[in-house]
Design an enzyme around this catalytic site. Structure first.
Site, mmCIF file in Angstrom:
data_model
loop_
_atom_site.group_PDB
_atom_site.id
_atom_site.type_symbol
_atom_site.label_atom_id
_atom_site.label_comp_id
_atom_site.label_asym_id
_atom_site.label_seq_id
_atom_site.Cartn_x
_atom_site.Cartn_y
_atom_site.Cartn_z
ATOM 1 N N HIS A 1 7.342 52.795 102.056
ATOM 2 C CA HIS A 1 8.341 53.148 100.913
ATOM 3 C C HIS A 1 9.146 51.497 101.092
ATOM 4 O O HIS A 1 9.521 51.042 102.150
ATOM 5 C CB HIS A 1 9.202 54.134 101.460
ATOM 6 C CG HIS A 1 10.521 54.175 100.284
ATOM 7 N ND1 HIS A 1 10.444 54.671 99.033
ATOM 8 C CD2 HIS A 1 11.835 53.756 100.764
ATOM 9 C CE1 HIS A 1 11.607 54.394 98.543
ATOM 10 N NE2 HIS A 1 12.328 53.781 99.634
ATOM 11 N N LYS B 1 5.618 54.706 107.155
ATOM 12 C CA LYS B 1 5.294 56.186 106.992
ATOM 13 C C LYS B 1 4.439 56.688 107.973
ATOM 14 O O LYS B 1 3.739 56.049 108.486
ATOM 15 C CB LYS B 1 4.873 56.704 105.685
ATOM 16 C CG LYS B 1 5.855 56.170 104.565
ATOM 17 C CD LYS B 1 5.397 56.484 103.107
ATOM 18 C CE LYS B 1 6.441 56.369 101.980
ATOM 19 N NZ LYS B 1 6.109 57.060 100.386
ATOM 20 N N TYR C 1 15.195 61.681 99.821
ATOM 21 C CA TYR C 1 14.318 61.811 98.539
ATOM 22 C C TYR C 1 14.803 62.616 97.275
ATOM 23 O O TYR C 1 14.254 63.366 96.537
ATOM 24 C CB TYR C 1 12.837 62.319 98.703
ATOM 25 C CG TYR C 1 11.858 61.075 99.354
ATOM 26 C CD1 TYR C 1 11.675 59.909 98.574
ATOM 27 C CD2 TYR C 1 11.418 61.105 100.596
ATOM 28 C CE1 TYR C 1 10.851 58.926 99.053
ATOM 29 C CE2 TYR C 1 10.633 60.141 101.008
ATOM 30 C CZ TYR C 1 10.229 58.985 100.354
ATOM 31 O OH TYR C 1 9.697 57.967 100.908
ATOM 32 N N GLU D 1 20.246 53.060 100.095
ATOM 33 C CA GLU D 1 19.217 53.514 101.218
ATOM 34 C C GLU D 1 19.494 52.958 102.379
ATOM 35 O O GLU D 1 19.386 53.430 103.483
ATOM 36 C CB GLU D 1 17.842 53.100 100.313
ATOM 37 C CG GLU D 1 17.348 53.897 99.075
ATOM 38 C CD GLU D 1 15.995 53.565 98.856
ATOM 39 O OE1 GLU D 1 15.502 54.118 98.036
ATOM 40 O OE2 GLU D 1 15.444 52.680 99.621
ATOM 41 N N ASN E 1 1.059 56.978 101.734
ATOM 42 C CA ASN E 1 0.918 55.671 101.266
ATOM 43 C C ASN E 1 1.522 54.639 101.988
ATOM 44 O O ASN E 1 1.727 53.321 101.661
ATOM 45 C CB ASN E 1 1.375 55.510 99.551
ATOM 46 C CG ASN E 1 2.769 55.663 99.459
ATOM 47 O OD1 ASN E 1 3.436 56.079 100.258
ATOM 48 N ND2 ASN E 1 3.258 55.463 98.142
HETATM 49 P P1 CMP Z 1 7.826 56.328 97.640
HETATM 50 O O1 CMP Z 1 7.810 54.808 97.423
HETATM 51 O O2 CMP Z 1 8.188 56.621 99.315
HETATM 52 O O3 CMP Z 1 8.897 57.142 96.690
HETATM 53 C C1 CMP Z 1 8.307 58.475 96.444
HETATM 54 C C2 CMP Z 1 7.226 58.683 96.743
HETATM 55 O O4 CMP Z 1 6.694 60.001 96.507
HETATM 56 C C3 CMP Z 1 5.890 57.668 96.731
HETATM 57 O O5 CMP Z 1 6.413 56.654 97.387
HETATM 58 C C4 CMP Z 1 4.748 58.714 96.927
HETATM 59 O O6 CMP Z 1 4.636 58.701 98.656
HETATM 60 C C5 CMP Z 1 5.405 60.037 96.614
HETATM 61 N N1 CMP Z 1 4.656 60.286 95.174
HETATM 62 C C6 CMP Z 1 4.743 59.669 94.180
HETATM 63 N N2 CMP Z 1 4.127 60.347 93.171
HETATM 64 C C7 CMP Z 1 3.332 61.089 93.688
HETATM 65 C C8 CMP Z 1 2.428 62.115 93.378
HETATM 66 N N3 CMP Z 1 2.241 62.358 91.997
HETATM 67 N N4 CMP Z 1 2.020 63.052 94.366
HETATM 68 C C9 CMP Z 1 2.374 62.941 95.590
HETATM 69 N N5 CMP Z 1 3.190 62.086 96.117
HETATM 70 C C10 CMP Z 1 3.762 61.182 94.988
#
Ligand code: CMP
Length: 140
Positions: free
Chosen positions: A117, A11, A51, A128, A114
Site C-alpha cells: 500500500h 501486506k 481503510y 496515514e 496486492n
Molecule cells: P490499497 O492501495 O491498500 O488501497 C485500498 C485497497 O483495497 C487496495 O490497495 C486493494 O488491496 C483493495 N482493493 C481495491 N479495489 C478492490 C477490489 N475491487 N476488490 C478487492 N480489493 C480491492
C-alpha cells in the site's frame, strides 16, 4: 521539488512469502529512503479505521480480514516527490494492469493481495503516517 514522506505498507501476502527485502530493494533502488519501519500484527479495529474511507465499498470486509491475516511491515519512505515516486514503483492497484518491473507486477497475487500500500496524496500521507507513527519514531 520538495522532500516528502509517504506511508508504505508491505501486506500479509508479501510477509507470508518472505518478500520484505526484495520489495524494499525496489524502493531503495528508486531512491526512496526507509526512515521508519515496524513489523506488526494489525488489529481489526486498526485495519478498519485505516481503510475507513472504503467502508461503503463491497470489498471493505474482505480487505480488513486480509490485512489482519498476518503481519504487515509499516514504513515511512522519504525522497523528493516521494508520494508519486512510491506509487510509480508500486504499479497499478490491480496487478493485471501493473507495468512490468513494478512491485505489483512482480509480486502481487491479486487486486486484494496486492503486496503493498502507498499513500495516494501528500495530504493522505501526512494523515496515514500520523496514524501509525509518532514523530520520534521517524529518523531521517
Ligand atoms: P490499497 O492501495 O491498500 O488501497 C485500498 C485497497 O483495497 C487496495 O490497495 C486493494 O488491496 C483493495 N482493493 C481495491 N479495489 C478492490 C477490489 N475491487 N476488490 C478487492 N480489493 C480491492
Amino acid at each position: 521539488m520538495a522532500v516528502e514522506r509517504t506511508l508504505s505498507i508491505i501486506k500479509p501476502d508479501a510477509t507470508r512469502r518472505n518478500l520484505t527485502g526484495k520489495i524494499n530493494a525496489v524502493f531503495e533502488d528508486a531512491g526512496l529512503r526507509i526512515v521508519a519501519q515496524k513489523r506488526v500484527q494489525l488489529t481489526e479495529a486498526q485495519a478498519g479505521a485505516f481503510y475507513a474511507v472504503h467502508k461503503e465499498r463491497p470489498f471493505y470486509g474482505e480487505l480488513v480480514s486480509f490485512m489482519i491475516s498476518g503481519p504487515v511491515v509499516l514504513q515511512v519512505l522519504e525522497a523528493e516527490n516521494a508520494v508519486a515516486k512510491h506509487r510509480d514503483v508500486m504499479g497499478a492497484t490491480n496487478p493485471k494492469d501493473a507495468a512490468p518491473g513494478t512491485v505489483r507486477a512482480e509480486f502481487a497475487e491479486s487486486i486484494e493481495a496486492n503486496s503493498v500500500h502507498g499513500s495516494d496524496s501528500l495530504e493522505n500521507a501526512v494523515n496515514e503516517i500520523r496514524f501509525f507513527f509518532a514523530e520520534t519514531e521517524i529518523v531521517g
